[in-house]
Design an enzyme around this catalytic site. Structure first.
Site, PDB file in Angstrom:
ATOM      1  N   ASN A   7       0.866  -1.187   0.000  1.00  0.00           N
ATOM      2  CA  ASN A   7       0.000   0.000   0.000  1.00  0.00           C
ATOM      3  C   ASN A   7       0.901   1.234   0.000  1.00  0.00           C
ATOM      4  O   ASN A   7       1.424   1.621   1.037  1.00  0.00           O
ATOM      5  CB  ASN A   7      -0.899  -0.036   1.251  1.00  0.00           C
ATOM      6  CG  ASN A   7      -1.739   1.211   1.397  1.00  0.00           C
ATOM      7  OD1 ASN A   7      -1.832   2.021   0.463  1.00  0.00           O
ATOM      8  ND2 ASN A   7      -2.348   1.393   2.565  1.00  0.00           N
ATOM      9  N   TRP A   8       1.070   1.815  -1.160  1.00  0.00           N
ATOM     10  CA  TRP A   8       1.989   2.961  -1.278  1.00  0.00           C
ATOM     11  C   TRP A   8       1.398   4.247  -0.728  1.00  0.00           C
ATOM     12  O   TRP A   8       2.087   5.265  -0.631  1.00  0.00           O
ATOM     13  CB  TRP A   8       2.368   3.175  -2.752  1.00  0.00           C
ATOM     14  CG  TRP A   8       3.272   2.136  -3.323  1.00  0.00           C
ATOM     15  CD1 TRP A   8       3.837   1.070  -2.665  1.00  0.00           C
ATOM     16  CD2 TRP A   8       3.731   2.065  -4.674  1.00  0.00           C
ATOM     17  NE1 TRP A   8       4.616   0.350  -3.538  1.00  0.00           N
ATOM     18  CE2 TRP A   8       4.571   0.929  -4.774  1.00  0.00           C
ATOM     19  CE3 TRP A   8       3.518   2.844  -5.807  1.00  0.00           C
ATOM     20  CZ2 TRP A   8       5.195   0.565  -5.972  1.00  0.00           C
ATOM     21  CZ3 TRP A   8       4.143   2.484  -7.000  1.00  0.00           C
ATOM     22  CH2 TRP A   8       4.969   1.354  -7.082  1.00  0.00           C
ATOM     23  N   SER A 201       3.073  -1.671  10.590  1.00  0.00           N
ATOM     24  CA  SER A 201       4.504  -1.719  10.911  1.00  0.00           C
ATOM     25  C   SER A 201       5.147  -3.071  10.618  1.00  0.00           C
ATOM     26  O   SER A 201       6.069  -3.484  11.319  1.00  0.00           O
ATOM     27  CB  SER A 201       4.746  -1.297  12.370  1.00  0.00           C
ATOM     28  OG  SER A 201       4.328   0.043  12.552  1.00  0.00           O
ATOM     29  N   GLY A 222       2.617  -0.911   4.465  1.00  0.00           N
ATOM     30  CA  GLY A 222       2.697   0.488   4.078  1.00  0.00           C
ATOM     31  C   GLY A 222       4.147   0.916   3.911  1.00  0.00           C
ATOM     32  O   GLY A 222       4.793   0.630   2.904  1.00  0.00           O
ATOM     33  N   GLY A 223       4.690   1.586   4.925  1.00  0.00           N
ATOM     34  CA  GLY A 223       6.015   2.202   4.846  1.00  0.00           C
ATOM     35  C   GLY A 223       7.104   1.294   4.284  1.00  0.00           C
ATOM     36  O   GLY A 223       7.876   1.706   3.410  1.00  0.00           O
TER      37      GLY A 223
HETATM   38  P1  PGA Z   1       2.509   0.638   7.800  1.00  0.00           P
HETATM   39  O1  PGA Z   1       1.070   0.840   7.118  1.00  0.00           O
HETATM   40  O2  PGA Z   1       3.056  -0.669   7.247  1.00  0.00           O
HETATM   41  O3  PGA Z   1       3.310   1.824   7.343  1.00  0.00           O
HETATM   42  O4  PGA Z   1       2.297   0.589   9.264  1.00  0.00           O
HETATM   43  C1  PGA Z   1       0.205  -0.246   6.925  1.00  0.00           C
HETATM   44  C2  PGA Z   1      -1.068   0.256   6.276  1.00  0.00           C
HETATM   45  O5  PGA Z   1      -1.497   1.372   6.591  1.00  0.00           O
HETATM   46  O6  PGA Z   1      -1.676  -0.437   5.446  1.00  0.00           O
END
Ligand code: PGA
Length: 238
Positions: A7-8, A201, A222-223
């Protein structure tokens, strides 16, 4: 097969997406065995993120609750499917909290996704306060009610993403993830094609433990998905 979704969020221009796709392709070679990969770029970078060799598919991060018409700035399920997406993220906690998306609206979005042949990646998860109050299970049950009208025979992905773990560097423990996943499987026991992801995370360092002991079928990342190296390392965790 485990599912790994990048998820960019609102990151990556078209040239950046193209460079990422080349980088990811060179890292994974022909494929990563036992892993299905999905990139969810911003709408504008979908085409740039596409793999001509089909080693990953595309997902959108959001869709409109409407079919078509005078809804300036919105993008419909049909447009997303036509742009080459197989998946669409519905009800991410950022959409819920920053854009006021509630159950009724999300159930309309789920219906629009189905009409367009998209597989929803429906996100659920408790806030820090709900967790402190001991109401995680109740929150998940309430959020799952939104799926009541979604056809049970269709494939469905549910992402357990505790809000306190998103973008904080503080991932849930495998045992937190396992208990939420077990609860979700019980709530959704009528669903034949259900896959449950964990998100919040996830990084190359915690992916293996979460995948082995967290009771899930993959991750929504995400990140750590913003670098092809990180995403490829996570997808190899299985
Ligand atoms: P994160 O985001 O891996 O940066 O915690 C996950 C998400 O929001 O799908």
């Amino acid at each position: 097969m485990n599912l790994f979704v990048a998820n960019w969020k609102m990151n990556m221009t078209r040239p950046q997406a193209r460079a990422y796709a080349l980088d990811l392709g060179s890292r994974i070679g022909d494929e990563i065995e036992g892993a299905e990969l999905v990139l969810a770029p911003p709408f504008t970078a979908l085409e740039a993120a596409r793999d001509p060799r089909g080693r990953w598919t595309l997902g959108a991060q959001n869709l409109s609750e409407h079919h078509a018409g005078a809804f300036t700035g919105e993008v419909s399920g049909a447009m997303i499917a036509e742009a080459g997406c197989r998946y669409v993220i519905v009800g991410h906690s950022e959409r819920r909290s920053l854009f006021g998306e509630d159950g009724p609206r999300l159930s309309r979005k789920l219906a629009r996704a189905r009409e367009s042949g998209l597989v929803p990646i429906y996100c659920v998860g408790e806030t820090e306060r709900e967790r402190a109050e001991g109401s995680t299970a109740a929150t998940l049950a309430r959020q799952v009610e939104t799926l009541a009208d979604d056809p049970a025979a269709e494939p469905l992905v549910v992402a357990y993403e505790p809000v306190w773990a998103i973008g904080t560097g503080l991932a849930a423990t495998p045992s937190d993830s396992a208990s939420a996943a077990a609860h979700l499987r019980e709530l959704l026991s009528s669903r034949a094609g259900l896959r449950i992801l964990y998100g919040g995370s996830v990084n190359p360092g915690n992916a293996r433990d979460l995948l082995t002991n967290g009771g899930v079928d993959g991750f929504l990342v995400g990140g750590a998905s913003l670098e092809a190296a990180g995403f490829a390392a996570i997808a190899r965790a299985g």
